[in-house]
Scaffold this motif. Structure first.
Motif, PDB file in Angstrom:
ATOM      1  N   ASP A  98      75.863  43.969  33.555  1.00  0.00           N
ATOM      2  CA  ASP A  98      75.094  42.725  33.557  1.00  0.00           C
ATOM      3  C   ASP A  98      73.606  43.060  33.588  1.00  0.00           C
ATOM      4  O   ASP A  98      73.133  43.722  34.518  1.00  0.00           O
ATOM      5  CB  ASP A  98      75.472  41.889  34.787  1.00  0.00           C
ATOM      6  N   PRO A  99      72.832  42.611  32.590  1.00  0.00           N
ATOM      7  CA  PRO A  99      71.394  42.930  32.572  1.00  0.00           C
ATOM      8  C   PRO A  99      70.585  42.170  33.622  1.00  0.00           C
ATOM      9  O   PRO A  99      69.431  42.518  33.893  1.00  0.00           O
ATOM     10  CB  PRO A  99      70.961  42.523  31.160  1.00  0.00           C
ATOM     11  N   ASN A 100      71.186  41.139  34.209  1.00  0.00           N
ATOM     12  CA  ASN A 100      70.505  40.361  35.240  1.00  0.00           C
ATOM     13  C   ASN A 100      70.260  41.233  36.472  1.00  0.00           C
ATOM     14  O   ASN A 100      71.205  41.689  37.114  1.00  0.00           O
ATOM     15  CB  ASN A 100      71.352  39.139  35.618  1.00  0.00           C
ATOM     16  N   ARG A 101      69.011  41.454  36.833  1.00  0.00           N
ATOM     17  CA  ARG A 101      68.688  42.366  37.929  1.00  0.00           C
ATOM     18  C   ARG A 101      69.128  41.833  39.290  1.00  0.00           C
ATOM     19  O   ARG A 101      69.097  42.549  40.278  1.00  0.00           O
ATOM     20  CB  ARG A 101      67.178  42.645  37.951  1.00  0.00           C
ATOM     21  N   ARG A 102      69.546  40.569  39.362  1.00  0.00           N
ATOM     22  CA  ARG A 102      70.034  40.023  40.622  1.00  0.00           C
ATOM     23  C   ARG A 102      71.556  40.067  40.729  1.00  0.00           C
ATOM     24  O   ARG A 102      72.110  39.740  41.774  1.00  0.00           O
ATOM     25  CB  ARG A 102      69.556  38.575  40.784  1.00  0.00           C
ATOM     26  N   SER A 103      72.212  40.465  39.655  1.00  0.00           N
ATOM     27  CA  SER A 103      73.670  40.455  39.640  1.00  0.00           C
ATOM     28  C   SER A 103      74.236  41.655  40.400  1.00  0.00           C
ATOM     29  O   SER A 103      73.723  42.774  40.286  1.00  0.00           O
ATOM     30  CB  SER A 103      74.186  40.493  38.198  1.00  0.00           C
ATOM     31  N   PRO A 104      75.315  41.441  41.161  1.00  0.00           N
ATOM     32  CA  PRO A 104      75.966  42.589  41.813  1.00  0.00           C
ATOM     33  C   PRO A 104      76.591  43.533  40.799  1.00  0.00           C
ATOM     34  O   PRO A 104      76.926  44.671  41.143  1.00  0.00           O
ATOM     35  CB  PRO A 104      77.030  41.938  42.704  1.00  0.00           C
ATOM     36  N   PHE A 105      76.738  43.066  39.550  1.00  0.00           N
ATOM     37  CA  PHE A 105      77.301  43.920  38.509  1.00  0.00           C
ATOM     38  C   PHE A 105      76.235  44.398  37.529  1.00  0.00           C
ATOM     39  O   PHE A 105      76.530  44.777  36.412  1.00  0.00           O
ATOM     40  CB  PHE A 105      78.455  43.210  37.799  1.00  0.00           C
ATOM     41  N   ASN A 106      75.004  44.381  37.982  1.00  0.00           N
ATOM     42  CA  ASN A 106      73.948  45.164  37.358  1.00  0.00           C
ATOM     43  C   ASN A 106      74.139  46.603  37.839  1.00  0.00           C
ATOM     44  O   ASN A 106      74.336  46.836  39.041  1.00  0.00           O
ATOM     45  CB  ASN A 106      72.586  44.619  37.785  1.00  0.00           C
ATOM     46  N   LEU A 107      74.126  47.561  36.937  1.00  0.00           N
ATOM     47  CA  LEU A 107      74.456  48.946  37.291  1.00  0.00           C
ATOM     48  C   LEU A 107      73.575  49.489  38.411  1.00  0.00           C
ATOM     49  O   LEU A 107      74.065  50.143  39.341  1.00  0.00           O
ATOM     50  CB  LEU A 107      74.352  49.850  36.056  1.00  0.00           C
ATOM     51  N   ASP A 108      72.275  49.211  38.321  1.00  0.00           N
ATOM     52  CA  ASP A 108      71.361  49.707  39.355  1.00  0.00           C
ATOM     53  C   ASP A 108      71.748  49.151  40.724  1.00  0.00           C
ATOM     54  O   ASP A 108      71.767  49.884  41.723  1.00  0.00           O
ATOM     55  CB  ASP A 108      69.921  49.304  39.020  1.00  0.00           C
ATOM     56  N   ASN A 109      72.065  47.851  40.766  1.00  0.00           N
ATOM     57  CA  ASN A 109      72.409  47.225  42.039  1.00  0.00           C
ATOM     58  C   ASN A 109      73.700  47.800  42.614  1.00  0.00           C
ATOM     59  O   ASN A 109      73.806  48.051  43.824  1.00  0.00           O
ATOM     60  CB  ASN A 109      72.554  45.710  41.866  1.00  0.00           C
ATOM     61  N   LEU A 110      74.691  47.990  41.750  1.00  0.00           N
ATOM     62  CA  LEU A 110      75.975  48.496  42.230  1.00  0.00           C
ATOM     63  C   LEU A 110      75.836  49.911  42.780  1.00  0.00           C
ATOM     64  O   LEU A 110      76.359  50.238  43.854  1.00  0.00           O
ATOM     65  CB  LEU A 110      77.012  48.458  41.107  1.00  0.00           C
ATOM     66  N   LEU A 111      75.107  50.764  42.063  1.00  0.00           N
ATOM     67  CA  LEU A 111      74.942  52.138  42.542  1.00  0.00           C
ATOM     68  C   LEU A 111      74.015  52.201  43.749  1.00  0.00           C
ATOM     69  O   LEU A 111      74.172  53.074  44.607  1.00  0.00           O
ATOM     70  CB  LEU A 111      74.432  53.035  41.411  1.00  0.00           C
ATOM     71  N   ASN A 112      73.057  51.279  43.849  1.00  0.00           N
ATOM     72  CA  ASN A 112      72.238  51.213  45.066  1.00  0.00           C
ATOM     73  C   ASN A 112      73.095  50.834  46.270  1.00  0.00           C
ATOM     74  O   ASN A 112      72.883  51.331  47.380  1.00  0.00           O
ATOM     75  CB  ASN A 112      71.105  50.202  44.897  1.00  0.00           C
ATOM     76  N   GLU A 113      74.057  49.936  46.052  1.00  0.00           N
ATOM     77  CA  GLU A 113      74.973  49.552  47.130  1.00  0.00           C
ATOM     78  C   GLU A 113      75.791  50.764  47.584  1.00  0.00           C
ATOM     79  O   GLU A 113      75.960  51.009  48.786  1.00  0.00           O
ATOM     80  CB  GLU A 113      75.905  48.449  46.641  1.00  0.00           C
ATOM     81  N   CYS A 114      76.291  51.526  46.625  1.00  0.00           N
ATOM     82  CA  CYS A 114      77.036  52.744  46.965  1.00  0.00           C
ATOM     83  C   CYS A 114      76.132  53.735  47.699  1.00  0.00           C
ATOM     84  O   CYS A 114      76.548  54.356  48.693  1.00  0.00           O
ATOM     85  CB  CYS A 114      77.594  53.389  45.708  1.00  0.00           C
TER      86      CYS A 114
END
Length: 227
Positions: free
Chosen positions: A130-146
């Protein structure tokens, strides 16, 4: 050290096996029906399950009860991640992350929390598109969560590996440099000073990451003092 730790975890999970099988048998047919009914109903059902699990964890009188709840989430997540439907996989990732947080915060088991991220989330990063930077399924966000889970589990080398996955998938110079800066910080905290220095020197957008590049002299001193 890893083998005795794994054996201890397996022995701790042994007593909950019967409870987990009971849950699996009861939930199996319901899950099949939900998978066939569409993503929206499945998402609502997963949300309800997470609420139920939260209540179970809050009321748990023992670590065994907490591990039972985590096992329930992981079993459903595993089923959904095996689906060819990306929407099902996203719901599975949500459940897996939830289980990882329960392991970290409620079972106080950073080792298990980190392994859930490695085994359940890393192999399915393709659905985080998901290109939306607020989405939990934006790659950056998901890997930041990990990465946050790995840090809290005191696994800095795993944080490094996590951000290397991000760098390998970066599709712009900005995202590449963001990943390099994160890798460098994690390498420094892990004591891998030469690796940290290499990643900092590979940053292209030097004005944007001047805050990170200012660490180079300090890292060079640390390398020199360790030789």
């Amino acid at each position: 050290a890893a083998a005795p730790e794994l054996k201890r975890k397996q022995e701790a999970l042994g007593p909950i096996t019967a409870d987990l099988w009971t849950f699996q048998r009861a939930f199996d047919q319901e899950l099949k029906a939900l998978e066939a009914s569409g993503a929206s109903r499945l998402t609502r059902a997963a949300s309800d399950l997470m609420g139920d699990i939260r209540s179970e964890v809050n009321q748990a009188a023992s670590y065994s009860a907490i591990y039972t709840a985590i096992g329930q989430e992981m079993w459903v997540a595993d089923r959904l991640l095996d689906s060819a439907n990306p929407e099902h996989q996203r719901v599975g990732i949500t459940l897996a992350l939830n289980a990882s947080r329960h392991a970290l915060d409620d079972a106080v088991d950073g080792w298990l929390a980190a392994r859930i991220c490695e085994g359940y989330i890393w192999p399915h990063l393709g659905v985080a598109n998901d290109p939306n930077r607020r989405s939990p399924f934006n790659l950056d966000n998901l890997l930041n969560e990990c990465a946050d889970i790995f840090r809290q589990s005191d696994e800095m080398p795993t944080v490094v590996r996590n951000y290397r996955l991000l760098l390998a998938r970066a599709d712009t110079p900005q995202r590449e440099d963001a990943a390099r800066a994160q890798i460098a910080m994690a390498c420094e905290r892990a004591g891998e000073f030469k690796e940290a220095l290499n990643y900092l020197r590979e940053i292209q957008l030097t004005n944007d990451y001047s805050w990170a590049l200012r660490r180079i002299p300090r890292i060079e001193r640390q390398i020199k003092s360790s030789n």
